[in-house]
Scaffold this active site. Structure first.
Site, PDB file in Angstrom:
ATOM      1  N   GLU A  80     -56.795  19.960  11.295  1.00 33.24           N
ATOM      2  CA  GLU A  80     -56.997  21.298  11.864  1.00 33.24           C
ATOM      3  C   GLU A  80     -57.096  21.245  13.386  1.00 33.24           C
ATOM      4  OE1 GLU A  80     -56.671  23.877  10.161  1.00 33.24           O
ATOM      5  OE2 GLU A  80     -56.897  23.126   8.108  1.00 33.24           O
ATOM      6  N   ARG A  90     -63.129  35.267   0.919  1.00 32.73           N
ATOM      7  CA  ARG A  90     -62.290  35.839  -0.136  1.00 32.73           C
ATOM      8  C   ARG A  90     -63.041  35.868  -1.466  1.00 32.73           C
ATOM      9  NH1 ARG A  90     -59.232  33.269  -3.752  1.00 32.73           N
ATOM     10  NH2 ARG A  90     -59.603  31.250  -2.765  1.00 32.73           N
ATOM     11  N   CYS A 143     -65.092  26.272   5.080  1.00 30.28           N
ATOM     12  CA  CYS A 143     -64.571  25.156   5.878  1.00 30.28           C
ATOM     13  C   CYS A 143     -64.466  25.520   7.353  1.00 30.28           C
ATOM     14  CB  CYS A 143     -63.219  24.690   5.344  1.00 30.28           C
ATOM     15  SG  CYS A 143     -63.375  23.797   3.793  1.00 30.28           S
ATOM     16  N   HIS A 167     -58.171  19.274   6.162  1.00 27.28           N
ATOM     17  CA  HIS A 167     -58.083  19.804   4.798  1.00 27.28           C
ATOM     18  C   HIS A 167     -57.217  18.881   3.936  1.00 27.28           C
ATOM     19  CE1 HIS A 167     -59.524  24.051   5.702  1.00 27.28           C
ATOM     20  NE2 HIS A 167     -60.046  23.806   4.524  1.00 27.28           N
TER      21      HIS A 167
HETATM   22  N1  PCA Z   1     -62.708  24.237   0.883  1.00 25.21           N
HETATM   23  C1  PCA Z   1     -63.152  25.576   1.242  1.00 25.21           C
HETATM   24  C2  PCA Z   1     -64.654  25.471   1.327  1.00 25.21           C
HETATM   25  C3  PCA Z   1     -65.027  24.181   0.712  1.00 25.21           C
HETATM   26  C4  PCA Z   1     -63.761  23.448   0.548  1.00 25.21           C
HETATM   27  O1  PCA Z   1     -63.642  22.303   0.157  1.00 25.21           O
HETATM   28  C5  PCA Z   1     -62.478  26.109   2.480  1.00 25.21           C
HETATM   29  O2  PCA Z   1     -61.346  25.698   2.779  1.00 25.21           O
HETATM   30  O3  PCA Z   1     -63.058  26.939   3.167  1.00 25.21           O
END
Ligand code: PCA
Length: 215
Positions: A80, A90, A143, A167
């Site tokens: 990111e 959401r 996140c 991610h």
């Molecule tokens: N993914 C979510 C929150 C926790 C996770 O592992 C997100 O992308 O916000």
């Protein structure tokens, strides 16, 4: 002793596992490049996640903080670039809270950039045969909340030299429930994290290569 803090999340939504944690926990209490790795699980909850993260930073005083979460449906490891000052959930978090259009930090700036060498990380992962890309949005759920909150709290922890968020895609067993969806083995994710730690420890200046998109 040099230390690096890794975090992954608890399962959320319809999932019973969260590969971000499954990958991160494999490295807990191990050494890499003379650096002690500590893995901490964050709850998938607004605010509580940041309290747990700050406690871990206070306790361990790491030099690097790398937080990971799952973005099911993405095709590769996504490093990111930017965190934004907004919560827009959401679905409710694991505590049942669903903030809509609230700031992560009342007086905070609009956004923070990752201080990881994001281009160097993507390049190194690809060189190792691990699919990876720069991502320009960490979403608006927990996140992004953790990523923004992490960067915001770093003014209090000047020993943290680099911090950011990555991610991960679905693991194969998760993706089996969503035919046609991309996935990556947990062991590959763990290897990716090792690569990213190594490169972050060795890099003082990011690569000047394009990671941009036009859509
Ligand atoms: N993914 C979510 C929150 C926790 C996770 O592992 C997100 O992308 O916000």
């Amino acid at each position: 002793m040099r230390k690096i803090l890794l975090t992954g999340f608890a399962p959320f939504g319809a999932e019973t596992t969260n590969p971000s944690w499954d990958a991160v926990v494999m490295l807990d209490d191990s050494m890499l490049e003379g650096t002690h790795i500590i893995s901490v699980q964050l709850p998938c909850e607004f605010d509580v996640s940041l309290a747990v993260l700050e406690k871990a930073i206070e306790q361990h005083r790491p030099e690097i903080v790398l937080c990971l979460g799952q973005a099911g449906g993405r095709a590769d490891m996504t490093v990111e670039r930017v965190a934004i000052n907004i919560n827009d959930a959401r679905i409710p978090d694991n505590g049942g809270r669903q903030p809509i259009d609230t700031p992560v930090a009342e007086q905070g700036p609009v956004g923070y950039f990752s201080t990881l060498p994001i281009k160097a990380l993507v390049q190194a992962l690809r060189d190792k045969g691990i699919p990876a890309s720069v991502s320009h949005t960490a979403g608006t759920y927990v996140c992004n909340h953790v990523f923004y909150g992490l960067m915001h709290m770093l003014s209090r922890y000047p020993q943290v030299r680099a911090a950011g968020f990555v991610h991960v895609p679905y693991s194969p067993d998760q993706a089996a429930a969503y035919p046609g969806t991309a996935s990556m083995a947990i062991s590959t994710m763990t290897e990716a994290i090792r690569v990213m730690i190594t490169i972050t420890l060795r890099t003082t200046q990011d690569l000047r290569i394009s990671g941009g998109i036009t859509h």
